[in-house]
Design an enzyme around this catalytic site. Structure first.
Site, short mmCIF file in Angstrom:
data_model
loop_
_atom_site.label_atom_id
_atom_site.label_comp_id
_atom_site.label_asym_id
_atom_site.label_seq_id
_atom_site.Cartn_x
_atom_site.Cartn_y
_atom_site.Cartn_z
N PHE A 180 0.82 -1.21 0.00
CA PHE A 180 0.00 0.00 0.00
C PHE A 180 0.86 1.26 0.00
CE2 PHE A 180 -3.56 -2.68 2.00
CZ PHE A 180 -4.07 -2.97 0.75
N ASP A 181 2.04 1.21 0.59
CA ASP A 181 2.97 2.32 0.46
C ASP A 181 3.34 2.53 -1.01
OD1 ASP A 181 3.62 3.73 2.81
OD2 ASP A 181 4.78 2.05 3.57
N VAL A 182 3.71 1.44 -1.67
CA VAL A 182 4.12 1.53 -3.07
C VAL A 182 2.96 2.01 -3.95
CG1 VAL A 182 4.90 0.20 -5.07
CG2 VAL A 182 5.93 -0.20 -2.83
#
Length: 391
Positions: A180-182
């Protein structure tokens, strides 16, 4: 891009690429923001990474290391310059504000409201720089979740992803990378490019806000849609798929193999190559819905056939029949496969001794990504950037 670009006169510009001449003030750290700015830098933007005296958190996330530098940091910071600024220091704060006033794009991922005390919030920056594209990334938005810290593991847990990951009767698990960061970083980069296009047309900048939880809601795609549209709460199914069968690893004589039949034609081909063509003609199994209802019986028949040969033998045979399948590789085997397929996954930025990093995944026929600089050491460009801003 333009001769009068904000980045003009700074080091190795022009950089080439569709974002050549775009100046990005990168006030982000850890992963989502730095991933977004690396994507922009690969496409030619000049990115100035603003770091505290202690540096980006990921510099300390070690092991593993390469030449005593954390590989986590190396993975998301190529093509950037690093300047160290202590925003609590009035002189450094002035330098940061000067940078923001010149920038085409500012990206930050402090807790919501964290930039205000430094005069670097959107109202302050846009007052001096009305064309700025200002992108704020948070964990849970700027409203009720403003106080919650933005870590990928929290987003995986709270979004419901972990409730889908793991064995059906086992514990929930996180995905093995900070997805989800990416994905938030990718959404931020797309939004920045769209906002720059809008600015080209209108001369107006704008505020962009995104967060890990909203990204998770979008990127869980069919799983969140199952609930919001049909009221179905998905649950863990191990490696099985709720809407497609077969679509999972299956054991062979010497190891597991991913086997997929995502439509009726693929299922018929799979049954034929496995030596059980009658299964494809069974009225119960003619449609995906029927196969899902009878997945236990079908799986038993598939396993009986797969047990007669090795994973490599079945991989060759099933692939030749036009049915998707593949081995479960380690990371090293995955890189080797990408190399074998001619995808050239590893690139080196700058000189021949530069740090190896993973290639930008998009090939552009006219404006390819460029790899100009290795990830910078802490404050490597402080003197150059300060002099350029002062000039």
């Amino acid at each position: 891009m333009q001769n009068d670009s904000p980045a003009a006169g700074l080091g190795d510009t022009p950089n080439g690429g569709p974002l050549d001449g775009v100046l990005v003030a990168d006030f982000s750290r850890v992963l989502a923001g730095p991933y977004a700015t690396m994507v922009l830098a690969d496409l030619g933007a000049t990115v100035i990474k603003v770091e505290s005296p202690g540096g980006d958190d990921t510099r300390t996330w070690r092991p593993p290391v390469l030449d005593d530098v954390a590989t986590y940091y190396l993975s998301i910071n190529r093509n950037k310059r690093s300047i160290v600024l202590d925003l609590a220091d009035p002189g450094d704060r002035d330098v940061a504000q000067d940078l923001a006033a010149r920038a085409d794009v500012l990206i930050e991922n402090m807790k919501p409201g964290g930039m205000t005390k430094f005069g670097l919030d959107h109202p302050s920056v846009s007052a001096a720089n009305p064309g700025v594209v200002y992108c704020s990334i948070s964990g849970f938005g700027t409203r009720g979740g403003a106080h919650l810290p933005g870590y990928d593991l929290l987003a995986q847990a709270t979004s419901g992803l972990m409730s889908l990951t793991g064995d059906a009767d086992g514990k929930p698990f996180r995905v093995g990378a900070a997805m989800f960061d990416v994905l938030t970083g990718l959404h931020a980069a797309v939004a920045v490019v769209a906002a720059l296009r809008h600015r080209d047309d209108t001369g107006q900048g704008q505020l962009l806000e995104t967060n890990l939880l909203s990204t998770a809601m979008s990127c869980l795609v069919n799983q969140t849609e199952a609930f919001v549209a049909a009221g179905v709460v998905p649950t863990r199914m191990g490696n099985a798929h709720p809407s497609v069968f077969p679509y999972e690893p299956m054991p062979t004589a010497d190891g597991e193999l991913i086997v997929i039949a995502a439509n009726d034609g693929q299922f018929r081909k799979l049954c034929t190559v496995l030596g059980d063509p009658a299964m494809a003609e069974d009225p119960r199994f003619l449609t995906m819905g029927g196969r899902l209802e009878n997945r236990v019986e079908i799986r038993e028949r598939l396993l009986a056939r797969l047990a007669t040969r090795t994973a490599k033998e079945w991989f060759d045979a099933i692939t030749a029949a036009g049915v998707p399948c593949g081995p479960i590789n380690s990371i090293s085997q995955g890189v080797a496969l990408a190399e074998e397929l001619g995808l050239d996954p590893v690139v080196r930025a700058g000189d021949d001794a530069a740090t190896p990093t993973v290639r930008n995944p998009v090939e552009y026929s006219a404006t390819p990504a460029t790899y100009r600089r290795s990830p910078p050491t802490l404050g490597a460009d402080s003197d150059e950037v300060r002099a350029w801003l002062a000039g």
